[in-house]
Each structure stands twice: as structure tokens, then as C-alpha cells.
Design a protein around this motif. Structure first.
Motif, PDB file in Angstrom:
ATOM      1  N   LEU A   1     -39.728  -8.157   1.698  1.00  0.00           N
ATOM      2  CA  LEU A   1     -38.866  -8.843   0.731  1.00  0.00           C
ATOM      3  C   LEU A   1     -38.393  -7.948  -0.416  1.00  0.00           C
ATOM      4  O   LEU A   1     -37.594  -8.382  -1.250  1.00  0.00           O
ATOM      5  CB  LEU A   1     -39.605 -10.053   0.146  1.00  0.00           C
ATOM      6  N   GLY A   2     -38.906  -6.733  -0.481  1.00  0.00           N
ATOM      7  CA  GLY A   2     -38.508  -5.841  -1.562  1.00  0.00           C
ATOM      8  C   GLY A   2     -39.099  -6.215  -2.903  1.00  0.00           C
ATOM      9  O   GLY A   2     -38.527  -5.948  -3.960  1.00  0.00           O
ATOM     10  N   THR A   3     -40.300  -6.828  -2.894  1.00  0.00           N
ATOM     11  CA  THR A   3     -40.966  -7.275  -4.128  1.00  0.00           C
ATOM     12  C   THR A   3     -41.989  -6.284  -4.651  1.00  0.00           C
ATOM     13  O   THR A   3     -42.540  -6.468  -5.732  1.00  0.00           O
ATOM     14  CB  THR A   3     -41.691  -8.609  -3.886  1.00  0.00           C
TER      15      THR A   3
ATOM     16  N   GLY B   1     -32.904  -3.547  -1.895  1.00  0.00           N
ATOM     17  CA  GLY B   1     -32.884  -2.138  -2.257  1.00  0.00           C
ATOM     18  C   GLY B   1     -32.061  -1.969  -3.518  1.00  0.00           C
ATOM     19  O   GLY B   1     -31.163  -2.775  -3.810  1.00  0.00           O
ATOM     20  N   ASP B   2     -32.323  -0.905  -4.282  1.00  0.00           N
ATOM     21  CA  ASP B   2     -31.704  -0.747  -5.602  1.00  0.00           C
ATOM     22  C   ASP B   2     -30.393   0.020  -5.592  1.00  0.00           C
ATOM     23  O   ASP B   2     -29.629  -0.059  -6.542  1.00  0.00           O
ATOM     24  CB  ASP B   2     -32.681  -0.030  -6.548  1.00  0.00           C
ATOM     25  N   ASN B   3     -30.126   0.778  -4.543  1.00  0.00           N
ATOM     26  CA  ASN B   3     -28.977   1.684  -4.563  1.00  0.00           C
ATOM     27  C   ASN B   3     -28.050   1.425  -3.387  1.00  0.00           C
ATOM     28  O   ASN B   3     -27.700   2.329  -2.634  1.00  0.00           O
ATOM     29  CB  ASN B   3     -29.462   3.141  -4.548  1.00  0.00           C
ATOM     30  N   ILE B   4     -27.662   0.155  -3.232  1.00  0.00           N
ATOM     31  CA  ILE B   4     -26.842  -0.259  -2.099  1.00  0.00           C
ATOM     32  C   ILE B   4     -25.541  -0.856  -2.617  1.00  0.00           C
ATOM     33  O   ILE B   4     -25.553  -1.739  -3.487  1.00  0.00           O
ATOM     34  CB  ILE B   4     -27.578  -1.298  -1.224  1.00  0.00           C
ATOM     35  N   SER B   5     -24.431  -0.393  -2.089  1.00  0.00           N
ATOM     36  CA  SER B   5     -23.115  -0.942  -2.417  1.00  0.00           C
ATOM     37  C   SER B   5     -22.458  -1.426  -1.138  1.00  0.00           C
ATOM     38  O   SER B   5     -22.565  -0.771  -0.088  1.00  0.00           O
ATOM     39  CB  SER B   5     -22.226   0.113  -3.075  1.00  0.00           C
ATOM     40  N   VAL B   6     -21.777  -2.570  -1.191  1.00  0.00           N
ATOM     41  CA  VAL B   6     -21.090  -3.107  -0.017  1.00  0.00           C
ATOM     42  C   VAL B   6     -19.638  -3.411  -0.360  1.00  0.00           C
ATOM     43  O   VAL B   6     -19.334  -3.854  -1.476  1.00  0.00           O
ATOM     44  CB  VAL B   6     -21.797  -4.370   0.533  1.00  0.00           C
ATOM     45  N   TYR B   7     -18.761  -3.174   0.610  1.00  0.00           N
ATOM     46  CA  TYR B   7     -17.335  -3.441   0.458  1.00  0.00           C
ATOM     47  C   TYR B   7     -16.821  -4.086   1.744  1.00  0.00           C
ATOM     48  O   TYR B   7     -17.166  -3.657   2.851  1.00  0.00           O
ATOM     49  CB  TYR B   7     -16.561  -2.136   0.188  1.00  0.00           C
TER      50      TYR B   7
ATOM     51  N   ILE C   1     -29.086  -6.046   4.564  1.00  0.00           N
ATOM     52  CA  ILE C   1     -29.156  -4.599   4.371  1.00  0.00           C
ATOM     53  C   ILE C   1     -30.451  -4.298   3.627  1.00  0.00           C
ATOM     54  O   ILE C   1     -30.667  -4.776   2.509  1.00  0.00           O
ATOM     55  CB  ILE C   1     -27.937  -4.088   3.582  1.00  0.00           C
ATOM     56  N   HIS C   2     -31.331  -3.528   4.267  1.00  0.00           N
ATOM     57  CA  HIS C   2     -32.660  -3.243   3.721  1.00  0.00           C
ATOM     58  C   HIS C   2     -32.845  -1.733   3.688  1.00  0.00           C
ATOM     59  O   HIS C   2     -33.006  -1.094   4.732  1.00  0.00           O
ATOM     60  CB  HIS C   2     -33.721  -3.888   4.608  1.00  0.00           C
ATOM     61  N   ALA C   3     -32.802  -1.165   2.483  1.00  0.00           N
ATOM     62  CA  ALA C   3     -32.991   0.282   2.323  1.00  0.00           C
ATOM     63  C   ALA C   3     -33.633   0.506   0.961  1.00  0.00           C
ATOM     64  O   ALA C   3     -32.952   0.597  -0.054  1.00  0.00           O
ATOM     65  CB  ALA C   3     -31.651   1.015   2.436  1.00  0.00           C
ATOM     66  N   MET C   4     -34.961   0.570   0.963  1.00  0.00           N
ATOM     67  CA  MET C   4     -35.714   0.632  -0.290  1.00  0.00           C
ATOM     68  C   MET C   4     -35.816   2.051  -0.855  1.00  0.00           C
ATOM     69  O   MET C   4     -36.011   2.228  -2.052  1.00  0.00           O
ATOM     70  CB  MET C   4     -37.125   0.089  -0.054  1.00  0.00           C
ATOM     71  N   ASN C   5     -35.701   3.051   0.007  1.00  0.00           N
ATOM     72  CA  ASN C   5     -36.072   4.408  -0.417  1.00  0.00           C
ATOM     73  C   ASN C   5     -34.917   5.398  -0.419  1.00  0.00           C
ATOM     74  O   ASN C   5     -35.128   6.576  -0.691  1.00  0.00           O
ATOM     75  CB  ASN C   5     -37.184   4.941   0.502  1.00  0.00           C
ATOM     76  N   GLU C   6     -33.708   4.945  -0.138  1.00  0.00           N
ATOM     77  CA  GLU C   6     -32.577   5.859  -0.081  1.00  0.00           C
ATOM     78  C   GLU C   6     -31.939   6.045  -1.461  1.00  0.00           C
ATOM     79  O   GLU C   6     -31.906   5.115  -2.278  1.00  0.00           O
ATOM     80  CB  GLU C   6     -31.523   5.328   0.901  1.00  0.00           C
ATOM     81  N   LYS C   7     -31.410   7.251  -1.717  1.00  0.00           N
ATOM     82  CA  LYS C   7     -30.762   7.524  -2.997  1.00  0.00           C
ATOM     83  C   LYS C   7     -29.460   6.744  -3.132  1.00  0.00           C
ATOM     84  O   LYS C   7     -29.111   6.271  -4.220  1.00  0.00           O
ATOM     85  CB  LYS C   7     -30.487   9.021  -3.132  1.00  0.00           C
TER      86      LYS C   7
END
Length: 355
Positions: A35-37, A299-305, A312-318
Motif C-alpha cells: 500500500l505504500g504506507t 510512490g512519491d516520484n510518479i507523473s502521469v499524462y 502504478i507502483h514504484a516506491m524506489n525510483e528517482k
């Protein structure tokens, strides 16, 4: 404050990799932060019993290969309370083993059994329901299970049919079970959801230790003899050795078939606290917050267009940028990347080689 005889059993032996690439056979979903908690599903399971069960009365039943992960994630649980199955034998032997083990320590134990990989959105209501259910089983010889009020015609869950014509005199929210039903087809599920007496089977059980041990002795005498024979070794240095030797003799059978469908004093407490067993990426999408286009972004660094109905689950990517997708899973973990249509997620094991 937790009652001194309250015990919690968390079944954490599953080996599934349904949330690949985050989960693998070496680290199944109960040990990951789905869950990204910042807390894994196993840790969240223990968290929601705070104030109901003290850590020294928490028991984890798991596979030998996961014992160190369990100890790492739940350091407050005594290491001696992490019980290791030498092989998989479904839920009945798992529950029998831990029930006999608890009985050796506390003959008045009042036990709640739960899977380790489910989520609950309303933890306050969960605590209220569990507390009243444990009070009920502490005063009776009943076997009690929770029934989740269905919100959709789900074909992936078993169902419980309750007799709603009258409730227990001890608790107006608890009813007798009429029957347990297997996972239905869509037509049957649609019929169930129109009938207010059907509930999802969450696999959460509450009972007194003597009630469940006696039920095994009546309905599963061969299995109960195995665990009765080991009574002298529970809690000693010889316990694991004897479990390794005797546990494989148990029939592989679920507690539903072994006990629940046979016992007479079976009750259900219908409940509604935002429950899901998180069996698929699709179920995670349904249970998490969405943006205005139906996307769940963890995840903290995700942008969608120009993207909709995706998880979309990416916890560790820049940095992660997704454009132009509709109805997809995008997930990354440890250099493994998944981009898959939600409609095709049943093929993830095939794609990943984890199956």
C-alpha cells in the motif's frame, strides 16, 4: 487494555507471487509494502490488533524459509511464538498445530485467527467487531467467523449464508450459519448479492482454545491424535524436530472443510470495515485512492499524462513518467519492471517465470 487470555494467530505461510515484481516466491506479498504506507501487510495485520492482544500472546505460523523475515518485521513478537511448518498442508493442520501449542501455554486462551495478507480500511470498526466477537467466544463454546457484507457480485470469494431470522441472545450482531458456499459463478454471485443473508468468507475465525481442540478431536480424530501425541514436547527444544517428523502426516485440508462445515455451534458476525484479501493488482486498484482519471499511484516520484484506470507502483525510483495508458499495471521493484494490461494479469506468473 488487552485481556490476558486473548491470543492472536497470524497465518503467514503463503508463497504466492501475485504482486510480482514486488512479491516473489522468496518474499511473498505478506512481507511487502503493497500500500505504500511504510508497513508491510504482515505488520499492518499486527497493528490493527493493538490493544486487543498483547505481543507475547501473538503467534505466527509460517514456512521455515520465512521465519527470519517474520522476526525481522515483527521484533516485538517472541521468537518462540514463530511456529514453522516443515511443509504446506493447508489451513486445518496449521490451525491445529498452533491451537495445541497455545493450549499448552494457556488452557483458557481465547483465540482469533487471521490471514496475514488482507487489508482493512476502517481499523476502529475492525477493533470493535473483534473485541465483541472475542467476548462472545470467551463466554460460549461457539465457533465464530466473520462475514463481510458484499459490495459487488464477487466470484473470487467463498460465501457464508447466515440465518438472519434471529440473532444470538448474547449478541444481537451474531447469527447462526446456515451454510458455507464455494466460490460461485457470476450468475450465482448476482443472486447472492440480492439476498441479504449472504456474506463473503474472510477466513477470520474466533474461538476458545478448548472449543477448537475438541472440535478437531471430534471431526478430525486422526489429525488431532498427531498433535495430542506431541503435547509433552511443545515449548521444548525438541518441538521443531517432532513437528518436522509428524506434521507431514497430516491430511492437506482447509479448516472450512475439516471443521466449519461439520461443527454444530457455528456462528457468523456480519461486518463492514473495508476488507479485501488483495488477491490481485485489480483488487489493489479498487481499494486504494484514485486520481480524477481512476489511477492509483503508489510512490512519491510518479507523473502521469493522458493515462486512466491504471495502477502504478514504484516506491524506489528517482523518477517515473507514464503517458498514454488505459487499464494497465506499471510496477517496479529491484530492477524488475512490469507493464501489463490489468485484463491480462492472470498471466503474470507465466510472464515472470515465478509460477
Amino acid at each position: 487494555m488487552a485481556q490476558v487470555n486473548n491470543h492472536l494467530v497470524i497465518m503467514a505461510g503463503g508463497v504466492g507471487s501475485r504482486f510480482w515484481p514486488m512479491s516473489t516466491t522468496d518474499r511473498p506479498k505478506q512481507f511487502i509494502d503493497v500500500l505504500g504506507t511504510g508497513r508491510t501487510l504482515l505488520q499492518l495485520t499486527l497493528d490493527r490488533f493493538a490493544g486487543i492482544v498483547d505481543p507475547e500472546n501473538v503467534w505466527i505460523v509460517t514456512n521455515m524459509k520465512y521465519a527470519d523475515i517474520v522476526h525481522e518485521q515483527l521484533p516485538e513478537v517472541p521468537r518462540t511464538n514463530i511456529l514453522c511448518e516443515p511443509c504446506r498442508r493447508n489451513t486445518a493442520p496449521c490451525i491445529a498445530y498452533v491451537s495445541w501449542r497455545i493450549k499448552k501455554k494457556d488452557s483458557k486462551a481465547n483465540i482469533v485467527v487471521t490471514p496475514s495478507d488482507h487489508i482493512v480500511m476502517d481499523t476502529m470498526e475492525f477493533k470493535r467487531v473483534i473485541a465483541q466477537c472475542m467476548k462472545f467466544t470467551g463466554e460460549t463454546d461457539a465457533v465464530l467467523t466473520l462475514g463481510m457484507k458484499p459490495s459487488r457480485p464477487e466470484t473470487g470469494y467463498g460465501y457464508i449464508q447466515a440465518d438472519l431470522s434471529y440473532s444470538s441472545p448474547r449478541n444481537k450482531e451474531i447469527y447462526r450459519v446456515d451454510s458455507f458456499r464455494e466460490k460461485p459463478d457470476l450468475e450465482t454471485a448476482l443472486r447472492y448479492i440480492k439476498n441479504k443473508s449472504y456474506f463473503w468468507n474472510a477466513g477470520i475465525f474466533i474461538w476458545n482454545v478448548n472449543t477448537i481442540v475438541n472440535a478437531f478431536r471430534v471431526y478430525q480424530p486422526a489429525m488431532s491424535k498427531i498433535f495430542d501425541d506431541m503435547m509433552d514436547v511443545y515449548g521444548t527444544e525438541h518441538e521443531q524436530e517432532e513437528i518436522d517428523r509428524r506434521f507431514p502426516e497430516c491430511e492437506s485440508i482447509s479448516v472450512d472443510y475439516a471443521i466449519m462445515e461439520k461443527a454444530e455451534e457455528i456462528f457468523v458476525c456480519p461486518a463492514d470495515f473495508g476488507w479485501s484479501d488483495l488477491g490481485t493488482w485489480g483488487s489493489l486498484l479498487m481499494q486504494t485512492k484514485h486520481d480524477m482519471y481512476g489511477n492509483s499511484i503508489i510512490g512519491d516520484n510518479i507523473s502521469v499524462y493522458d493515462t486512466s484506470n491504471c495502477i502504478i507502483h514504484a516506491m524506489n525510483e528517482k523518477r517515473v513518467v507514464v503517458q498514454g495508458l488505459d487499464g494497465y499495471i506499471v510496477a517496479e521493484e529491484d530492477g524488475r519492471l512490469l507493464i501489463c494490461q490489468l485484463a491480462e494479469e492472470q498471466r503474470i506468473k507465466q510472464f515472470s517465470g515465478e509460477g
